[in-house]
Design a protein around this motif. Structure first.
Motif, PDB file in Angstrom:
ATOM      1  N   ASP A 152       6.444   5.617   2.859  1.00 28.62           N
ATOM      2  CA  ASP A 152       6.646   4.717   3.669  1.00 28.62           C
ATOM      3  C   ASP A 152       5.835   5.047   5.151  1.00 28.62           C
ATOM      4  O   ASP A 152       5.932   5.524   5.585  1.00 28.62           O
ATOM      5  N   GLU A 153       4.369   4.669   5.316  1.00 37.30           N
ATOM      6  CA  GLU A 153       3.066   4.647   5.674  1.00 37.30           C
ATOM      7  C   GLU A 153       3.427   4.651   7.081  1.00 37.30           C
ATOM      8  O   GLU A 153       3.351   4.739   8.174  1.00 37.30           O
ATOM      9  N   GLU A 154       4.405   3.118   7.156  1.00 37.12           N
ATOM     10  CA  GLU A 154       4.626   2.418   8.610  1.00 37.12           C
ATOM     11  C   GLU A 154       5.621   2.911   9.149  1.00 37.12           C
ATOM     12  O   GLU A 154       5.779   2.903  10.770  1.00 37.12           O
ATOM     13  N   LEU A 196       0.963  17.455  -0.099  1.00 32.90           N
ATOM     14  CA  LEU A 196       0.751  15.654   0.621  1.00 32.90           C
ATOM     15  C   LEU A 196      -0.509  15.260   0.844  1.00 32.90           C
ATOM     16  O   LEU A 196      -0.652  15.424   1.538  1.00 32.90           O
ATOM     17  N   ASP A 197      -0.806  14.523  -0.010  1.00 34.10           N
ATOM     18  CA  ASP A 197      -2.008  13.799   0.299  1.00 34.10           C
ATOM     19  C   ASP A 197      -1.621  12.048   0.609  1.00 34.10           C
ATOM     20  O   ASP A 197      -1.847  11.923  -0.724  1.00 34.10           O
ATOM     21  N   LEU A 198      -1.839  11.602   1.419  1.00 34.82           N
ATOM     22  CA  LEU A 198      -1.505  10.669   1.939  1.00 34.82           C
ATOM     23  C   LEU A 198      -2.709   9.405   1.921  1.00 34.82           C
ATOM     24  O   LEU A 198      -3.018   8.775   1.713  1.00 34.82           O
ATOM     25  N   SER A 199      -4.005   9.715   1.529  1.00 34.38           N
ATOM     26  CA  SER A 199      -5.216   9.260   0.903  1.00 34.38           C
ATOM     27  C   SER A 199      -5.170   8.721   0.159  1.00 34.38           C
ATOM     28  O   SER A 199      -5.833   7.773  -0.885  1.00 34.38           O
ATOM     29  N   GLN A 200      -3.884   8.750  -1.482  1.00 36.27           N
ATOM     30  CA  GLN A 200      -3.470   8.479  -2.643  1.00 36.27           C
ATOM     31  C   GLN A 200      -2.373   8.055  -3.032  1.00 36.27           C
ATOM     32  O   GLN A 200      -1.989   6.866  -3.571  1.00 36.27           O
ATOM     33  N   GLY A 201      -2.331   7.047  -1.299  1.00 35.04           N
ATOM     34  CA  GLY A 201      -1.358   6.062  -1.399  1.00 35.04           C
ATOM     35  C   GLY A 201       0.307   6.452  -1.436  1.00 35.04           C
ATOM     36  O   GLY A 201       0.521   7.883  -1.045  1.00 35.04           O
ATOM     37  N   SER A 202       0.918   5.624  -0.912  1.00 38.64           N
ATOM     38  CA  SER A 202       2.612   5.807  -0.760  1.00 38.64           C
ATOM     39  C   SER A 202       2.725   5.725  -1.359  1.00 38.64           C
ATOM     40  O   SER A 202       4.331   5.964  -1.547  1.00 38.64           O
ATOM     41  N   SER A 203       2.934   5.750  -2.575  1.00 39.52           N
ATOM     42  CA  SER A 203       3.370   5.304  -4.267  1.00 39.52           C
ATOM     43  C   SER A 203       2.800   6.400  -4.887  1.00 39.52           C
ATOM     44  O   SER A 203       1.578   5.423  -5.386  1.00 39.52           O
ATOM     45  N   GLN A 204       2.818   7.938  -5.171  1.00 42.81           N
ATOM     46  CA  GLN A 204       1.941   8.389  -6.174  1.00 42.81           C
ATOM     47  C   GLN A 204       2.631   9.023  -8.182  1.00 42.81           C
ATOM     48  O   GLN A 204       3.581   9.020  -7.318  1.00 42.81           O
ATOM     49  N   GLU A 205       2.123   9.018  -8.510  1.00 39.02           N
ATOM     50  CA  GLU A 205       2.389   9.283 -10.015  1.00 39.02           C
ATOM     51  C   GLU A 205       1.617  10.300 -10.526  1.00 39.02           C
ATOM     52  O   GLU A 205       0.276   9.093 -10.826  1.00 39.02           O
ATOM     53  N   TYR A 206       0.848  11.543 -10.617  1.00 39.28           N
ATOM     54  CA  TYR A 206       0.824  12.276 -11.317  1.00 39.28           C
ATOM     55  C   TYR A 206       1.301  12.939 -12.741  1.00 39.28           C
ATOM     56  O   TYR A 206       2.033  13.643 -12.396  1.00 39.28           O
ATOM     57  N   VAL A 207       0.751  14.191 -13.508  1.00 37.58           N
ATOM     58  CA  VAL A 207       0.797  14.766 -14.218  1.00 37.58           C
ATOM     59  C   VAL A 207       0.208  16.195 -14.018  1.00 37.58           C
ATOM     60  O   VAL A 207      -0.954  16.406 -12.949  1.00 37.58           O
TER      61      VAL A 207
END
Length: 62
Positions: free
Chosen positions: A48-50, A20-31
């Motif tokens: 949810d970061e909060e 889990l990479d928190l630095s990439q934001g709370s909604s991620q999508e990648y291949v």
């Protein structure tokens, strides 16, 4: 806090653990190619970061 999540490959059915990479934001999508069958999956990660809610992760075929 969660360090890893898992998804099930749509192609071969294997459960794949990913960091889990928190630095990439709370909604991620990648291949990412499945390490078992090498088929591409679109990985979705949401959290949810909060709030201390359980992060979600799932895959769809590319």
């Amino acid at each position: 806090m969660h360090d890893e999540l898992s998804y099930v490959c749509d192609h071969c059915g294997e459960e794949i653990v990913i960091p889990l990479d928190l630095s990439q934001g709370s909604s991620q999508e990648y291949v990412e190619d499945c390490p078992v069958c090498c088929s591409p999956n679109v990985i979705h990660v949401e959290f949810d970061e909060e709030f201390d809610a359980e992060p979600r992760c799932w895959a769809e075929p590319e």
